[in-house]
Motif scaffolding. Structure first.
Motif, PDB file in Angstrom:
ATOM      1  N   THR A   1      -0.895  -3.703   9.070  1.00 47.26           N
ATOM      2  CA  THR A   1       0.216  -3.465   9.989  1.00 47.26           C
ATOM      3  C   THR A   1       0.182  -2.006  10.413  1.00 47.26           C
ATOM      4  O   THR A   1      -0.099  -1.122   9.602  1.00 47.26           O
ATOM      5  CB  THR A   1       1.574  -3.745   9.296  1.00 47.26           C
ATOM      6  N   GLU A   2       0.434  -1.765  11.681  1.00 48.01           N
ATOM      7  CA  GLU A   2       0.552  -0.381  12.101  1.00 48.01           C
ATOM      8  C   GLU A   2       1.549  -0.236  13.242  1.00 48.01           C
ATOM      9  O   GLU A   2       1.785  -1.151  14.011  1.00 48.01           O
ATOM     10  CB  GLU A   2      -0.806   0.251  12.437  1.00 48.01           C
ATOM     11  N   LEU A   3       2.127   0.946  13.310  1.00 46.89           N
ATOM     12  CA  LEU A   3       3.115   1.252  14.344  1.00 46.89           C
ATOM     13  C   LEU A   3       2.345   1.758  15.553  1.00 46.89           C
ATOM     14  O   LEU A   3       2.389   2.931  15.893  1.00 46.89           O
ATOM     15  CB  LEU A   3       4.049   2.331  13.789  1.00 46.89           C
ATOM     16  N   ASN A   4       1.617   0.834  16.172  1.00 44.52           N
ATOM     17  CA  ASN A   4       0.703   1.218  17.232  1.00 44.52           C
ATOM     18  C   ASN A   4       0.645   0.108  18.261  1.00 44.52           C
ATOM     19  O   ASN A   4       0.119  -0.975  17.992  1.00 44.52           O
ATOM     20  CB  ASN A   4      -0.682   1.467  16.611  1.00 44.52           C
ATOM     21  N   PRO A   5       1.192   0.347  19.446  1.00 41.09           N
ATOM     22  CA  PRO A   5       1.243  -0.704  20.471  1.00 41.09           C
ATOM     23  C   PRO A   5      -0.141  -1.229  20.859  1.00 41.09           C
ATOM     24  O   PRO A   5      -0.246  -2.279  21.490  1.00 41.09           O
ATOM     25  CB  PRO A   5       1.918   0.001  21.657  1.00 41.09           C
TER      26      PRO A   5
ATOM     27  N   SER B   1      11.195   3.046  14.634  1.00 38.67           N
ATOM     28  CA  SER B   1      10.484   2.120  13.755  1.00 38.67           C
ATOM     29  C   SER B   1      11.491   1.175  13.127  1.00 38.67           C
ATOM     30  O   SER B   1      12.694   1.348  13.262  1.00 38.67           O
ATOM     31  CB  SER B   1       9.775   2.894  12.651  1.00 38.67           C
ATOM     32  N   LEU B   2      10.962   0.180  12.432  1.00 38.87           N
ATOM     33  CA  LEU B   2      11.809  -0.715  11.647  1.00 38.87           C
ATOM     34  C   LEU B   2      11.749  -0.277  10.193  1.00 38.87           C
ATOM     35  O   LEU B   2      10.754   0.307   9.757  1.00 38.87           O
ATOM     36  CB  LEU B   2      11.274  -2.148  11.740  1.00 38.87           C
ATOM     37  N   ASN B   3      12.761  -0.593   9.434  1.00 36.04           N
ATOM     38  CA  ASN B   3      12.689  -0.438   7.986  1.00 36.04           C
ATOM     39  C   ASN B   3      11.528  -1.312   7.495  1.00 36.04           C
ATOM     40  O   ASN B   3      11.340  -2.428   7.986  1.00 36.04           O
ATOM     41  CB  ASN B   3      14.033  -0.896   7.386  1.00 36.04           C
ATOM     42  N   VAL B   4      10.762  -0.827   6.523  1.00 36.02           N
ATOM     43  CA  VAL B   4       9.549  -1.542   6.104  1.00 36.02           C
ATOM     44  C   VAL B   4       9.861  -2.932   5.540  1.00 36.02           C
ATOM     45  O   VAL B   4       9.107  -3.889   5.766  1.00 36.02           O
ATOM     46  CB  VAL B   4       8.712  -0.700   5.099  1.00 36.02           C
ATOM     47  N   ALA B   5      11.000  -3.065   4.859  1.00 36.49           N
ATOM     48  CA  ALA B   5      11.342  -4.377   4.285  1.00 36.49           C
ATOM     49  C   ALA B   5      11.763  -5.360   5.382  1.00 36.49           C
ATOM     50  O   ALA B   5      11.493  -6.561   5.282  1.00 36.49           O
ATOM     51  CB  ALA B   5      12.441  -4.235   3.237  1.00 36.49           C
ATOM     52  N   VAL B   6      12.408  -4.848   6.432  1.00 33.48           N
ATOM     53  CA  VAL B   6      12.763  -5.703   7.568  1.00 33.48           C
ATOM     54  C   VAL B   6      11.492  -6.136   8.296  1.00 33.48           C
ATOM     55  O   VAL B   6      11.304  -7.321   8.608  1.00 33.48           O
ATOM     56  CB  VAL B   6      13.725  -4.979   8.534  1.00 33.48           C
TER      57      VAL B   6
ATOM     58  N   LEU C   1      -0.994 -10.179   3.895  1.00 38.86           N
ATOM     59  CA  LEU C   1      -0.320  -9.247   4.798  1.00 38.86           C
ATOM     60  C   LEU C   1      -0.170  -7.922   4.049  1.00 38.86           C
ATOM     61  O   LEU C   1       0.301  -7.907   2.919  1.00 38.86           O
ATOM     62  CB  LEU C   1       1.070  -9.798   5.151  1.00 38.86           C
ATOM     63  N   ILE C   2      -0.597  -6.841   4.681  1.00 34.89           N
ATOM     64  CA  ILE C   2      -0.480  -5.524   4.033  1.00 34.89           C
ATOM     65  C   ILE C   2       0.639  -4.716   4.686  1.00 34.89           C
ATOM     66  O   ILE C   2       0.667  -4.566   5.910  1.00 34.89           O
ATOM     67  CB  ILE C   2      -1.784  -4.707   4.158  1.00 34.89           C
ATOM     68  N   MET C   3       1.563  -4.214   3.872  1.00 30.78           N
ATOM     69  CA  MET C   3       2.592  -3.304   4.364  1.00 30.78           C
ATOM     70  C   MET C   3       2.287  -1.904   3.812  1.00 30.78           C
ATOM     71  O   MET C   3       1.892  -1.753   2.658  1.00 30.78           O
ATOM     72  CB  MET C   3       3.987  -3.735   3.902  1.00 30.78           C
ATOM     73  N   GLY C   4       2.521  -0.879   4.635  1.00 29.36           N
ATOM     74  CA  GLY C   4       2.174   0.478   4.239  1.00 29.36           C
ATOM     75  C   GLY C   4       3.371   1.367   3.962  1.00 29.36           C
ATOM     76  O   GLY C   4       4.523   0.955   4.110  1.00 29.36           O
TER      77      GLY C   4
ATOM     78  N   ASP D   1       0.841  -1.200   0.000  1.00 27.79           N
ATOM     79  CA  ASP D   1       0.000   0.000   0.000  1.00 27.79           C
ATOM     80  C   ASP D   1       0.875   1.250   0.000  1.00 27.79           C
ATOM     81  O   ASP D   1       1.409   1.633   1.039  1.00 27.79           O
ATOM     82  CB  ASP D   1      -0.880  -0.030   1.263  1.00 27.79           C
ATOM     83  N   ASN D   2       1.048   1.845  -1.181  1.00 28.00           N
ATOM     84  CA  ASN D   2       1.756   3.127  -1.274  1.00 28.00           C
ATOM     85  C   ASN D   2       3.224   3.036  -0.825  1.00 28.00           C
ATOM     86  O   ASN D   2       3.715   3.915  -0.125  1.00 28.00           O
ATOM     87  CB  ASN D   2       0.979   4.164  -0.438  1.00 28.00           C
ATOM     88  N   ILE D   3       3.875   1.967  -1.222  1.00 27.71           N
ATOM     89  CA  ILE D   3       5.308   1.811  -0.907  1.00 27.71           C
ATOM     90  C   ILE D   3       6.105   2.493  -2.021  1.00 27.71           C
ATOM     91  O   ILE D   3       5.888   2.218  -3.195  1.00 27.71           O
ATOM     92  CB  ILE D   3       5.723   0.334  -0.819  1.00 27.71           C
ATOM     93  N   GLN D   4       7.034   3.353  -1.636  1.00 25.50           N
ATOM     94  CA  GLN D   4       7.645   4.191  -2.656  1.00 25.50           C
ATOM     95  C   GLN D   4       9.086   3.880  -3.011  1.00 25.50           C
ATOM     96  O   GLN D   4       9.521   4.134  -4.128  1.00 25.50           O
ATOM     97  CB  GLN D   4       7.506   5.642  -2.218  1.00 25.50           C
ATOM     98  N   ASP D   5       9.839   3.324  -2.093  1.00 26.51           N
ATOM     99  CA  ASP D   5      11.249   3.102  -2.380  1.00 26.51           C
ATOM    100  C   ASP D   5      11.444   1.814  -3.190  1.00 26.51           C
ATOM    101  O   ASP D   5      11.074   0.724  -2.739  1.00 26.51           O
ATOM    102  CB  ASP D   5      12.036   3.009  -1.066  1.00 26.51           C
ATOM    103  N   PRO D   6      12.037   1.939  -4.386  1.00 24.88           N
ATOM    104  CA  PRO D   6      12.216   0.753  -5.245  1.00 24.88           C
ATOM    105  C   PRO D   6      13.005  -0.356  -4.550  1.00 24.88           C
ATOM    106  O   PRO D   6      12.687  -1.537  -4.712  1.00 24.88           O
ATOM    107  CB  PRO D   6      13.004   1.297  -6.435  1.00 24.88           C
ATOM    108  N   GLY D   7      14.009   0.022  -3.757  1.00 26.80           N
ATOM    109  CA  GLY D   7      14.802  -0.984  -3.055  1.00 26.80           C
ATOM    110  C   GLY D   7      13.949  -1.753  -2.059  1.00 26.80           C
ATOM    111  O   GLY D   7      14.029  -2.979  -1.970  1.00 26.80           O
ATOM    112  N   ASN D   8      13.113  -1.033  -1.317  1.00 21.82           N
ATOM    113  CA  ASN D   8      12.223  -1.703  -0.361  1.00 21.82           C
ATOM    114  C   ASN D   8      11.264  -2.646  -1.074  1.00 21.82           C
ATOM    115  O   ASN D   8      11.029  -3.768  -0.627  1.00 21.82           O
ATOM    116  CB  ASN D   8      11.413  -0.668   0.434  1.00 21.82           C
TER     117      ASN D   8
END
Lengths: 258, 258
Positions: free
Chosen positions: B190-194, B241-246, B210-213, B118-125
């Motif tokens: 997935t969200e960065l929310n405890p 945060s973690l890198n999205v690909a990690v 699994l959705i990554m944002g 969902d809206n991932i922008q970095d080609p490497g990621n």
């Protein structure tokens, strides 16, 4: 407060040399770039010699820094110092702590989780692994032989502030491995070898070391023979391997008791 | 077999345009670079129009390709077509499959594990996530709105051949999410929310999405409300945060029954 507009200024030339390992070794200084890292370094124990900033960037943020440590520069100077395509306009010239300038002996009975980097070359991978180790509450990261320099600007940038949260030391991985094993702390190597131990069979723990190896060639064969066990992440699809930072992330979060 | 030495040649100019989305849309072609990817594309179902190579690179490898599809170029032409600092000297001009040119409807009762971007922008990621999905035996990856183009040369390069192993489709993630849920297949956001669900509480399974944002902003708030559950990776250290690909790697290997 000083202002430097010319890229030919001697101090600019000196700071530019901090991008090279030679320049950092000679001066004992390193350069970090960007608002986030500069903010973090000022909150850390590190000793900052100068904040170098464009007026525009300085106006956009606020922090406590004595005027005699502040140098205002032109956009051209910022571009020259920058390691990125689009300069962020703010830098800190920071002292490399004495103990980070040399190989450090392992600490007997070192507790916590440690990541050992064996000959990892890509600054982005190194930074991402340090950031992940921070997120997984690791105690520190040991930069072994062949691993890119901690104070390389690209490595510093990729660590995104985690360099100020966890311990980063230069070390001889053979010695660190022996020391951990003598203290009965397991040291896990990693290899792309289905004969190695499936990482899922290892129970979660707090005290251990995980070794990640070179992107293309893996860990040094000698170090592989010295570990408690060598782990493998089963690859079920047709990909030949995982990116080393992804593999490290999978392993750190699986091994660590969080 | 044709030889092109000048960067001013019209065909070189046309191929160079394949680096842009506009150029790819107009021609229905894309460009891949490097020995590894060219070898993989020739073994795949993809239709290759031309292999464009320097003589030196061609001499170094061997593969079956009819002479009328082979174009020998100068180093200068290779540099012009390359997306990297050091051109690898060999390229393939490949047809974009019809079904990959447009948004694809979800397949009812789709089985296997799927990754939604969902809206991932970095080609490497993006490339790293596709490679990890391949290694974790996922069925496919759906490129949602805002995610960089599958046929972007940087994305192609980062996928390292996994683009020829698993299904990559353009899709409306709202529709795909609804379709999976109707088929009783869980979709995890997935969200960065405890406050979100700890990913370790989810049992391993074969069929799920699994959705990554987005790297900076996470998943779209609307999509977050449509999932079966939203997962969180506990961050215990001080990293933000973690890198999205990690993060995607940790989640894929934890959720998938491998």
């Amino acid at each position: 407060m000083e202002t430097i507009l010319s890229t030919q200024n001697n101090r600019v030339k000196e700071w530019e040399k901090l991008k090279t390992k030679k320049g950092r070794k000679k001066t004992g200084l390193y350069l970090i770039e960007g608002r986030h890292l500069v903010t973090e370094v000022l909150q850390s124990d590190a000793i900052t010699d100068y904040i170098v900033s464009t007026q525009e960037e300085l106006d956009a943020i606020s922090f406590d820094i004595s005027e005699d440590k502040l140098v205002i520069v032109s956009d051209k100077v910022a571009d020259r110092l920058s390691d990125t395509v689009t300069a962020q306009g703010i830098f800190a010239v920071v002292q490399i702590p004495n103990k980070q300038r040399q190989i450090q002996d392992p600490i007997p009975d070192e507790k916590g989780s440690w990541l050992f980097l064996d000959n990892i070359q890509d600054p982005g991978n190194i930074g991402t692994m340090v950031r992940t180790a921070d997120a997984a509450d690791f105690a520190g990261v040991v930069f072994g032989k062949g691993t890119a320099d901690v104070f390389n600007p690209k490595v510093q940038r990729a660590m995104q502030g985690s360099q100020f949260h966890i311990r980063l030391v230069l070390g001889n991985l053979d010695e660190w491995t022996q020391s951990f094993k003598q203290a009965k702390i397991p040291v896990y190597g990693t290899e792309l070898n289905p004969q190695a131990k499936n990482y899922q069979t290892i129970e979660k723990a707090d005290d251990f070391a995980l070794i990640m190896g070179n992107e293309g060639n893996g860990m040094s064969p000698e170090l592989l023979t010295q570990t408690t066990a060598n782990l493998y992440i089963p690859i079920k699809g047709k990909a030949e391997s995982l990116n080393v930072a992804v593999a490290a992330g999978v392993l750190m979060f699986s091994l660590k008791d969080i």
